[in-house]
Design a protein around this motif. Structure first.
Motif, PDB file in Angstrom:
ATOM      1  N   SER A  72       7.347   9.367  -7.009  1.00  0.00           N
ATOM      2  CA  SER A  72       8.332   8.921  -6.015  1.00  0.00           C
ATOM      3  C   SER A  72       7.955   7.560  -5.443  1.00  0.00           C
ATOM      4  CB  SER A  72       8.435   9.955  -4.883  1.00  0.00           C
ATOM      5  OG  SER A  72       7.177  10.120  -4.245  1.00  0.00           O
ATOM      6  N   VAL A  73       7.070   6.831  -6.118  1.00  0.00           N
ATOM      7  CA  VAL A  73       6.628   5.517  -5.653  1.00  0.00           C
ATOM      8  C   VAL A  73       7.833   4.586  -5.475  1.00  0.00           C
ATOM      9  CG1 VAL A  73       6.255   4.709  -8.036  1.00  0.00           C
ATOM     10  CG2 VAL A  73       5.064   3.585  -6.146  1.00  0.00           C
ATOM     11  N   PRO A  74       7.864   3.772  -4.422  1.00  0.00           N
ATOM     12  CA  PRO A  74       8.964   2.813  -4.244  1.00  0.00           C
ATOM     13  C   PRO A  74       9.030   1.828  -5.420  1.00  0.00           C
ATOM     14  CG  PRO A  74       7.700   3.031  -2.224  1.00  0.00           C
ATOM     15  CD  PRO A  74       6.925   3.753  -3.281  1.00  0.00           C
ATOM     16  N   ASP A  97      15.302  -0.755  -4.451  1.00  0.00           N
ATOM     17  CA  ASP A  97      15.838  -2.070  -4.104  1.00  0.00           C
ATOM     18  C   ASP A  97      15.837  -2.900  -5.375  1.00  0.00           C
ATOM     19  OD1 ASP A  97      16.879  -4.150  -2.664  1.00  0.00           O
ATOM     20  OD2 ASP A  97      15.151  -4.392  -1.324  1.00  0.00           O
ATOM     21  N   TYR A  98      16.389  -4.094  -5.291  1.00  0.00           N
ATOM     22  CA  TYR A  98      16.412  -4.974  -6.452  1.00  0.00           C
ATOM     23  C   TYR A  98      16.407  -6.423  -5.991  1.00  0.00           C
ATOM     24  CZ  TYR A  98      21.312  -5.771  -5.305  1.00  0.00           C
ATOM     25  OH  TYR A  98      22.465  -6.115  -4.657  1.00  0.00           O
ATOM     26  N   MET A 112       9.728  -6.574  -0.384  1.00  0.00           N
ATOM     27  CA  MET A 112       8.654  -5.601  -0.573  1.00  0.00           C
ATOM     28  C   MET A 112       8.163  -5.049   0.760  1.00  0.00           C
ATOM     29  SD  MET A 112       6.493  -7.630  -3.518  1.00  0.00           S
ATOM     30  CE  MET A 112       5.057  -6.552  -3.372  1.00  0.00           C
ATOM     31  N   ARG A 113       7.924  -5.940   1.719  1.00  0.00           N
ATOM     32  CA  ARG A 113       7.397  -5.495   3.010  1.00  0.00           C
ATOM     33  C   ARG A 113       8.414  -4.652   3.768  1.00  0.00           C
ATOM     34  NH1 ARG A 113       4.200 -11.174   4.176  1.00  0.00           N
ATOM     35  NH2 ARG A 113       2.241 -10.531   3.212  1.00  0.00           N
ATOM     36  N   ALA A 114       9.684  -4.996   3.655  1.00  0.00           N
ATOM     37  CA  ALA A 114      10.722  -4.189   4.299  1.00  0.00           C
ATOM     38  C   ALA A 114      10.762  -2.793   3.693  1.00  0.00           C
ATOM     39  CB  ALA A 114      12.082  -4.871   4.149  1.00  0.00           C
ATOM     40  N   LEU A 115      10.662  -2.702   2.366  1.00  0.00           N
ATOM     41  CA  LEU A 115      10.674  -1.397   1.706  1.00  0.00           C
ATOM     42  C   LEU A 115       9.433  -0.590   2.063  1.00  0.00           C
ATOM     43  CD1 LEU A 115      11.812   0.655  -0.242  1.00  0.00           C
ATOM     44  CD2 LEU A 115      10.879  -0.686  -2.146  1.00  0.00           C
ATOM     45  N   LEU A 116       8.280  -1.248   2.114  1.00  0.00           N
ATOM     46  CA  LEU A 116       7.055  -0.540   2.478  1.00  0.00           C
ATOM     47  C   LEU A 116       7.110  -0.019   3.916  1.00  0.00           C
ATOM     48  CD1 LEU A 116       4.468  -2.879   0.745  1.00  0.00           C
ATOM     49  CD2 LEU A 116       4.861  -0.469   0.196  1.00  0.00           C
ATOM     50  N   THR A 119       9.295   3.039   3.828  1.00  0.00           N
ATOM     51  CA  THR A 119       8.594   4.130   3.158  1.00  0.00           C
ATOM     52  C   THR A 119       7.515   4.718   4.050  1.00  0.00           C
ATOM     53  OG1 THR A 119       8.976   3.065   1.014  1.00  0.00           O
ATOM     54  CG2 THR A 119       7.279   4.761   1.104  1.00  0.00           C
ATOM     55  N   ASN A 120       6.753   3.858   4.714  1.00  0.00           N
ATOM     56  CA  ASN A 120       5.678   4.337   5.581  1.00  0.00           C
ATOM     57  C   ASN A 120       6.226   5.101   6.770  1.00  0.00           C
ATOM     58  OD1 ASN A 120       3.785   3.177   3.909  1.00  0.00           O
ATOM     59  ND2 ASN A 120       3.582   1.308   5.114  1.00  0.00           N
ATOM     60  N   THR A 121       7.362   4.632   7.312  1.00  0.00           N
ATOM     61  CA  THR A 121       7.989   5.335   8.434  1.00  0.00           C
ATOM     62  C   THR A 121       8.458   6.709   8.015  1.00  0.00           C
ATOM     63  OG1 THR A 121       8.712   3.247   9.426  1.00  0.00           O
ATOM     64  CG2 THR A 121       9.866   5.250  10.115  1.00  0.00           C
ATOM     65  N   THR A 122       9.066   6.790   6.823  1.00  0.00           N
ATOM     66  CA  THR A 122       9.550   8.076   6.317  1.00  0.00           C
ATOM     67  C   THR A 122       8.396   9.024   6.063  1.00  0.00           C
ATOM     68  OG1 THR A 122      11.457   7.018   5.284  1.00  0.00           O
ATOM     69  CG2 THR A 122      10.851   9.195   4.472  1.00  0.00           C
ATOM     70  N   ALA A 123       7.330   8.498   5.476  1.00  0.00           N
ATOM     71  CA  ALA A 123       6.166   9.339   5.201  1.00  0.00           C
ATOM     72  C   ALA A 123       5.555   9.885   6.482  1.00  0.00           C
ATOM     73  CB  ALA A 123       5.125   8.544   4.416  1.00  0.00           C
TER      74      ALA A 123
END
Length: 229
Positions: A72-74, A97-98, A112-116, A119-123
């Motif tokens: 499930s890696v971004p 994302d793309y 990348m930083r926005a997606l991370l 992802t970190n918030t969801t985790a």
């Protein structure tokens, strides 16, 4: 430092991106084929994947589906395809994302930083949905509980009561508080109702009121779930 798996067959682009990402404090593993990308993903751990679609051994969209089968890696897809239909298909196949070629390193890193961050918030939110106290492990999303690895067969009210106490370990909770917070306003519980549910919980935890291990009654005040380290 976040780890990045870069899957890009063009050697000059791969080298430029690896250098740009390294300068921006990312740890980068760069490979040239889908097979190598899948192998690195399976080996893990990796924080984010940058996946080019024009790979020599396998179409990037197919590689994306295979990645989603094992992780499930971004994933940010790097593509020259600008059509809306192609983008929608990629997102539905599992891309998070793309970015469309050509792009700047700053633009890519911002995505990348926005997606991370997302992802970190969801985790973190998912992690908060699990309560662990002593030998108890309670999954709030699945509404399931186990005790030293053994599933606990709990009624809805028993589960809610156990969760409320487990979220407040070693703190005395009054019967009034349990009545207000665990039982709905339309069905206020009596002290006897609360005691009955506590008794059922004790039985399922293998203890009694006379010989408690976890659920301790504080006479005239309430009850606390005792967790020792």
């Amino acid at each position: 430092m976040h780890s990045v798996l870069l899957v890009e067959d063009d050697e000059s682009i791969r080298a430029a991106l690896r250098s740009a990402l390294t300068e921006r404090q990312f740890s980068v593993v760069a490979v040239a084929t889908a097979a190598e990308g899948l192998r690195e993903t399976a080996a893990g751990p990796v924080d984010i994947v940058l996946l080019d679609l024009g790979l020599p051994d396998l179409d990037g969209a197919a590689a994306l589906r295979m990645i989603r089968g094992i992780s499930s890696v971004p994933v940010i897809v790097v593509t020259a395809r600008r059509g809306e239909t192609s983008i929608v298909q990629l997102l539905e196949a599992g891309a998070d994302d793309y970015v469309v070629k050509p792009f700047s390193a700053d633009h890519l890193v911002a995505r990348m930083r926005a997606l991370l961050r997302r992802t970190n918030t969801t985790a973190a939110a998912e992690e908060q949905r699990v309560v662990a106290a002593g030998g108890l492990h309670i999954d709030l999303l699945q509404r399931s509980a186990s005790f030293h690895g053994q599933h606990l067969a709990l009624t809805r009210r028993e589960f809610d009561l156990l969760v409320y106490l487990a979220e407040r370990p070693n703190r005395v909770v009054t019967r009034r508080e349990l009545c207000d917070q665990v039982w709905a306003a339309s069905e206020k519980a009596s002290d006897q109702t609360i005691d009955v549910h506590l008794s059922w919980l004790r039985r399922k935890l293998g203890e009694t009121a006379a010989n408690p291990r976890y659920l301790h009654t504080v006479r005239g005040v309430g009850v606390k779930l005792v967790v020792t380290t």
